[in-house]
Design a protein around this motif. Structure first.
Motif, PDB file in Angstrom:
ATOM      1  N   PRO A 151      -4.332   3.664   2.053  1.00 25.21           N
ATOM      2  CA  PRO A 151      -4.409   2.272   2.525  1.00 25.21           C
ATOM      3  C   PRO A 151      -4.873   1.267   1.473  1.00 25.21           C
ATOM      4  CG  PRO A 151      -5.382   3.760   4.149  1.00 25.21           C
ATOM      5  CD  PRO A 151      -5.111   4.581   2.906  1.00 25.21           C
ATOM      6  N   ARG A 182     -12.864  -5.280   8.676  1.00 29.26           N
ATOM      7  CA  ARG A 182     -12.441  -3.898   8.950  1.00 29.26           C
ATOM      8  C   ARG A 182     -11.000  -3.645   8.512  1.00 29.26           C
ATOM      9  NH1 ARG A 182     -12.423  -3.945  14.687  1.00 29.26           N
ATOM     10  NH2 ARG A 182     -13.074  -6.109  14.712  1.00 29.26           N
ATOM     11  N   CYS A 183     -10.150  -4.661   8.627  1.00 25.88           N
ATOM     12  CA  CYS A 183      -8.716  -4.481   8.367  1.00 25.88           C
ATOM     13  C   CYS A 183      -8.463  -4.106   6.902  1.00 25.88           C
ATOM     14  CB  CYS A 183      -7.970  -5.774   8.703  1.00 25.88           C
ATOM     15  SG  CYS A 183      -6.201  -5.686   8.352  1.00 25.88           S
ATOM     16  N   LEU A 184      -7.631  -3.095   6.698  1.00 22.29           N
ATOM     17  CA  LEU A 184      -7.282  -2.648   5.347  1.00 22.29           C
ATOM     18  C   LEU A 184      -6.048  -3.374   4.818  1.00 22.29           C
ATOM     19  CD1 LEU A 184      -7.630   1.191   6.038  1.00 22.29           C
ATOM     20  CD2 LEU A 184      -9.314  -0.272   4.911  1.00 22.29           C
ATOM     21  N   SER A 232       0.850  -1.193   0.000  1.00 17.85           N
ATOM     22  CA  SER A 232       0.000   0.000   0.000  1.00 17.85           C
ATOM     23  C   SER A 232       0.886   1.243   0.000  1.00 17.85           C
ATOM     24  CB  SER A 232      -0.888   0.012   1.242  1.00 17.85           C
ATOM     25  OG  SER A 232      -0.100   0.206   2.399  1.00 17.85           O
ATOM     26  N   GLY A 245      -7.494   5.176  15.788  1.00 15.77           N
ATOM     27  CA  GLY A 245      -7.543   5.808  14.469  1.00 15.77           C
ATOM     28  C   GLY A 245      -7.544   7.321  14.502  1.00 15.77           C
ATOM     29  N   ARG A 246      -7.152   7.900  15.637  1.00 14.57           N
ATOM     30  CA  ARG A 246      -7.214   9.367  15.747  1.00 14.57           C
ATOM     31  C   ARG A 246      -6.097   9.886  16.638  1.00 14.57           C
ATOM     32  NH1 ARG A 246      -9.466  13.734  18.341  1.00 14.57           N
ATOM     33  NH2 ARG A 246     -10.612  15.178  16.985  1.00 14.57           N
ATOM     34  N   ASN A 305       0.064  -0.353   8.340  1.00 20.83           N
ATOM     35  CA  ASN A 305       0.426   0.744   9.247  1.00 20.83           C
ATOM     36  C   ASN A 305       0.774   0.266  10.656  1.00 20.83           C
ATOM     37  OD1 ASN A 305       0.342   3.460   8.042  1.00 20.83           O
ATOM     38  ND2 ASN A 305      -1.686   2.836   7.390  1.00 20.83           N
ATOM     39  N   ARG A 318     -16.050   3.650   5.101  1.00 17.51           N
ATOM     40  CA  ARG A 318     -16.622   4.026   6.406  1.00 17.51           C
ATOM     41  C   ARG A 318     -15.777   5.106   7.061  1.00 17.51           C
ATOM     42  NH1 ARG A 318     -18.253  -1.633   7.047  1.00 17.51           N
ATOM     43  NH2 ARG A 318     -16.205  -2.130   7.904  1.00 17.51           N
ATOM     44  N   GLN A 319     -14.439   4.956   6.973  1.00 21.23           N
ATOM     45  CA  GLN A 319     -13.553   5.930   7.605  1.00 21.23           C
ATOM     46  C   GLN A 319     -13.509   7.241   6.812  1.00 21.23           C
ATOM     47  OE1 GLN A 319     -12.497   5.159  10.520  1.00 21.23           O
ATOM     48  NE2 GLN A 319     -11.357   7.059  10.922  1.00 21.23           N
ATOM     49  N   VAL A 353      -5.013  10.057  10.135  1.00 21.79           N
ATOM     50  CA  VAL A 353      -5.107   9.913  11.590  1.00 21.79           C
ATOM     51  C   VAL A 353      -4.825  11.243  12.298  1.00 21.79           C
ATOM     52  CG1 VAL A 353      -4.044   8.810  13.607  1.00 21.79           C
ATOM     53  CG2 VAL A 353      -4.583   7.448  11.576  1.00 21.79           C
ATOM     54  N   ASN A 368      -9.631  -3.375   0.643  1.00 21.44           N
ATOM     55  CA  ASN A 368     -10.845  -3.370   1.467  1.00 21.44           C
ATOM     56  C   ASN A 368     -11.469  -1.971   1.404  1.00 21.44           C
ATOM     57  OD1 ASN A 368     -12.881  -3.767   3.285  1.00 21.44           O
ATOM     58  ND2 ASN A 368     -11.572  -4.530   4.940  1.00 21.44           N
ATOM     59  N   CYS A 385      -3.143  -2.571   5.279  1.00 18.23           N
ATOM     60  CA  CYS A 385      -2.277  -1.507   4.767  1.00 18.23           C
ATOM     61  C   CYS A 385      -0.884  -1.551   5.379  1.00 18.23           C
ATOM     62  CB  CYS A 385      -2.912  -0.145   5.036  1.00 18.23           C
ATOM     63  SG  CYS A 385      -3.250   0.181   6.783  1.00 18.23           S
ATOM     64  N   SER A 397     -14.337  -0.978   4.029  1.00 14.42           N
ATOM     65  CA  SER A 397     -13.927  -0.499   5.353  1.00 14.42           C
ATOM     66  C   SER A 397     -13.360   0.919   5.270  1.00 14.42           C
ATOM     67  CB  SER A 397     -12.891  -1.448   5.957  1.00 14.42           C
ATOM     68  OG  SER A 397     -12.407  -0.944   7.177  1.00 14.42           O
ATOM     69  N   VAL A 401      -3.735   3.693  17.597  1.00 16.90           N
ATOM     70  CA  VAL A 401      -3.861   5.088  17.160  1.00 16.90           C
ATOM     71  C   VAL A 401      -3.697   5.214  15.650  1.00 16.90           C
ATOM     72  CG1 VAL A 401      -2.861   7.406  17.335  1.00 16.90           C
ATOM     73  CG2 VAL A 401      -2.981   5.944  19.358  1.00 16.90           C
ATOM     74  N   TRP A 402      -2.683   4.541  15.100  1.00 17.78           N
ATOM     75  CA  TRP A 402      -2.289   4.803  13.708  1.00 17.78           C
ATOM     76  C   TRP A 402      -2.917   3.845  12.721  1.00 17.78           C
ATOM     77  CZ3 TRP A 402      -0.581   9.501  13.128  1.00 17.78           C
ATOM     78  CH2 TRP A 402      -0.048  10.142  14.250  1.00 17.78           C
ATOM     79  N   CYS A 403      -3.818   2.994  13.200  1.00 15.73           N
ATOM     80  CA  CYS A 403      -4.638   2.209  12.263  1.00 15.73           C
ATOM     81  C   CYS A 403      -5.641   3.176  11.654  1.00 15.73           C
ATOM     82  CB  CYS A 403      -5.371   1.086  12.982  1.00 15.73           C
ATOM     83  SG  CYS A 403      -6.563   0.247  11.900  1.00 15.73           S
ATOM     84  N   PRO A 404      -5.655   3.320  10.326  1.00 20.22           N
ATOM     85  CA  PRO A 404      -6.564   4.302   9.726  1.00 20.22           C
ATOM     86  C   PRO A 404      -8.032   4.039  10.061  1.00 20.22           C
ATOM     87  CG  PRO A 404      -4.969   3.561   8.104  1.00 20.22           C
ATOM     88  CD  PRO A 404      -4.810   2.671   9.311  1.00 20.22           C
ATOM     89  N   VAL A 405      -8.373   2.774  10.350  1.00 22.65           N
ATOM     90  CA  VAL A 405      -9.773   2.483  10.690  1.00 22.65           C
ATOM     91  C   VAL A 405      -9.916   2.111  12.166  1.00 22.65           C
ATOM     92  CG1 VAL A 405     -10.493   1.908   8.348  1.00 22.65           C
ATOM     93  CG2 VAL A 405      -9.554   0.112   9.804  1.00 22.65           C
TER      94      VAL A 405
END
Lengths: 262, 376
Positions: free
Chosen positions: A190, B263-265, A166, B59-60, B269, A224-225, A181, A218, B267, A221, B351-355
């Motif tokens: 992502p 939910r998992c991308l 990614s 995620g924030r 991170n 949604r974000q 974030v 994905n 990615c 998902s 924190v750094w998981c975008p979702v």
């Protein structure tokens, strides 16, 4: 050691804006080095010289949108030992693949003064939908370093390094702080294929997916974000439908944006 | 002989950076860059962040202006010390064939010693984990040991853990018991802005001696003890109180993995920000003439499809298999491999998981499902 004959290179344009060919011309000193290593036999963007094949490598820009192009790409494949598609048009159909989701006859009648002059197929399709492709360089436009790296790998006789990560992995390796974030900026990183070096997030912009989807993204998902980050239905619909609109991983996102936010 | 425990003020902390520079250290510490408190090389003590905190959630991450000038009142940021000990990209060697013969030049390792200023107790544990992984086996990574050897560690104990912190439930805590040259505990109140300094080594003792300081009083010690005990009570997250190592092994076929995968991308991170994830891959680079070549090492992630590529294809093609691999390795099979957990409870992956996927919540869900299974 036996004298190696100079490899030959051809550059082809199908339906495209020429930006990826310009990326090759923008290679500056690398381009000079390249001309010392290969014989460029066909590159109309740079020279009117057009020598016949076969060629060791063909770089192919653009998508297939006419019957004539359908014929030509088969010839190019036959003439080329290695065929590399360059850019979102060639790898996914480009922004012109938006026609795949609409009625071309309607466009033709509304947009053009003399519709009968326009000879086009109903769809814009990637090169790989027509012929076997050896390597794909994503992006709108392609990344210059990736182009040079692929040509260097070819000249050295090794596989190019084109990871299917990614954009996030490149972004994190650069030491960037995540824009989604930390800033709440919508970002397609992502689900987007690496290769650009996380160019946009490095300048605190969200990725808009010009390198197209990673394998099996994905998007549901992420959507949604993206909503949490403030994207509405119209923006969501648009963000996946630009340069890589017809890439399956992004095209399928269109149905997912209809899902009510949670 | 200096005191083993002393008190310095904010200006002495700024002075400390200059002192370390004078001793030839590259000083790395927390600094404000754009919208985050990042770890970066400090040009001088004024580069240290001051007066900023952070507000973290799954995620924030948001930096927040504080009413005081606190330097260490923030929790884990976007990178960890891994970035300096085990860089994201590193050249391993260069080759040259321009004069006909192949010459191979190994990359010289950096010779300048680093001083890490503001190492959190969780991150100190993480450095210990990296030490075992990269320097502890039969074949230590010379790139790692060259950077790691001689690192001066100045700990910043945590008085304000974040909403995503859970070091206590991973066996750590907001106070580093050992393994540092100096350890600071910050306090800002009516009596002023100051740092309790604990000495952990001869090098630390020399540094303290060169700084304006006063001996710590019983009251100073008590205040720091209370603040850190209080911090331990205020972890924003906790792992379930179960044997995580066994839980993950027993959850191999849990239906929960498919739910996480929705939910998992994938990615990557979480692995990039994790202070202990250490995986790398190598890339070969040649120039167009073919005369010059380089081999680079770069961080890799078990979430990349390519990561499990064996000849003919990838082994872990589904997202659920990749998330399961990461979490199981982190919390369970890491013990088999390296004798400890791979998780230190810093909360970065949350924190750094975008979702906003939360490893503590996923562990709780697995626990709930496992106990239901036992009950049936």
């Amino acid at each position: 050691m036996a004298e190696r004959s100079t490899p030959t290179l051809a550059v082809w344009k199908f339906t495209s804006c020429d930006g990826c060919q310009l990326t090759l011309l923008d290679c500056e000193e690398d381009l000079l080095a390249l001309t010392g290593q290969v014989e460029i036999r066909h590159f109309l963007e740079a020279s009117s010289r057009a020598d016949p094949g076969p060629y060791d490598v063909s770089l192919v820009e653009g998508s297939i949108t006419t019957a004539e192009q359908e014929r030509l790409i088969r010839q190019v494949r036959e003439w080329s030992r290695v065929l590399v598609t360059i850019g979102a048009c060639a790898t996914a159909g480009g922004v012109q693949a938006l026609r795949n989701f609409a009625d071309v006859e309607e466009f033709r009648s509304v947009v053009y003064a003399t519709p009968s002059y326009v000879d086009t197929l109903a769809t814009s399709t990637p090169i790989a939908a027509h012929v076997r492709v050896d390597y794909e360089l994503r992006g709108c436009p392609i990344d210059r370093r990736q182009l040079v790296a692929v040509l260097s790998a070819f000249l050295a006789g090794r596989e190019p390094d084109l990871p299917d990560d990614s954009v996030c992995t490149e972004c994190k390796r650069r030491g960037n702080t995540c824009v989604m974030v930390a800033d709440g900026t919508p970002c397609l990183g992502p689900v987007t294929h690496a290769g650009c070096g996380a160019l946009c997030p490095t300048y605190r912009r969200g990725c808009y997916g010009c390198f197209g989807p990673v394998r099996a993204p994905n998007t549901r998902s992420l959507i949604r974000q993206l909503r949490v980050c403030g994207m509405g239905d119209a923006e969501l619909d648009r963000v996946f439908h630009t340069f890589n609109a017809a890439a399956p991983g992004f095209a399928s996102a269109r149905g997912e944006t209809d899902e009510p936010s949670q | 002989m200096t005191d083993r425990v002393a008190v310095i003020d904010h200006s002495a902390l700024v002075e400390l950076v200059g002192l370390l520079h004078a001793e030839g250290y590259v000083v790395v510490g927390p600094t404000l860059r754009e919208n985050a408190i990042v770890l970066a090389e400090l040009d001088d003590g004024d580069d240290l962040v001051s007066g900023w905190g952070v507000d973290t959630e799954a995620g924030r991450y948001r930096v927040v202006r504080r009413a005081d000038d606190a330097v260490f009142a923030h929790s884990a940021g976007p990178q960890s010390w891994k970035s300096f000990l085990h860089p994201a990209r590193r050249r391993l060697l260069s080759t040259d064939t321009s004069d006909g013969d192949l010459t191979v030049e190994p990359e010289p390792e950096p010779s300048r010693r680093m001083a890490f200023l503001g190492v959190r107790p969780c991150d100190l544990v993480a450095i210990g984990v990296l030490d075992r992984v990269l320097a502890g086996g039969r074949y230590p990574d010379p790139g790692y040991t060259a950077r790691r050897d001689g690192v001066l560690v100045i700990v910043a104990n945590c008085t304000e853990p974040g909403a995503t912190c859970f070091c206590v439930s991973m066996g750590g805590g907001p106070r580093a018991p050992a393994g540092f040259d100096l350890a600071l505990t910050e306090r800002v109140d009516d009596a002023g802005h100051r740092f309790l300094v604990e000495v952990g080594s001869a090098a630390g003792e020399e540094l303290l001696a060169a700084l304006p300081h006063r001996a710590a009083t019983d009251a100073d010690l008590r205040v720091a003890d209370d603040d850190l005990a209080d911090a331990a009570e205020h972890m924003g997250r906790a792992m379930p109180e179960v044997d995580l190592r066994a839980l993950l092994v027993d959850s191999r076929e849990s239906p929960h993995w498919a739910e996480v995968a929705s939910r998992c991308l994938a990615c990557g991170n979480c692995t990039m920000v994790c202070p202990t994830c250490f995986c790398t891959t190598t890339e070969e680079v040649t120039d167009l003439t073919g005369e010059h070549g380089e081999r680079w090492q770069r961080w890799s992630s078990c979430f990349d499809l390519d990561f499990s590529y064996l000849h003919g294809g990838e082994v872990r093609t589904s997202r659920q298999s990749r998330y399961r691999q990461w979490m199981t390795h982190k919390l369970s099979t890491w013990y088999d491999q390296f004798g400890s957990s791979g998780c230190v409870g810093c909360g970065r992956c949350i924190v750094w998981c975008p979702v906003g996927i939360d490893i503590t919540e996923e562990a709780a869900s697995l626990t709930a499902l496992a106990s239901r299974e036992v009950g049936t």
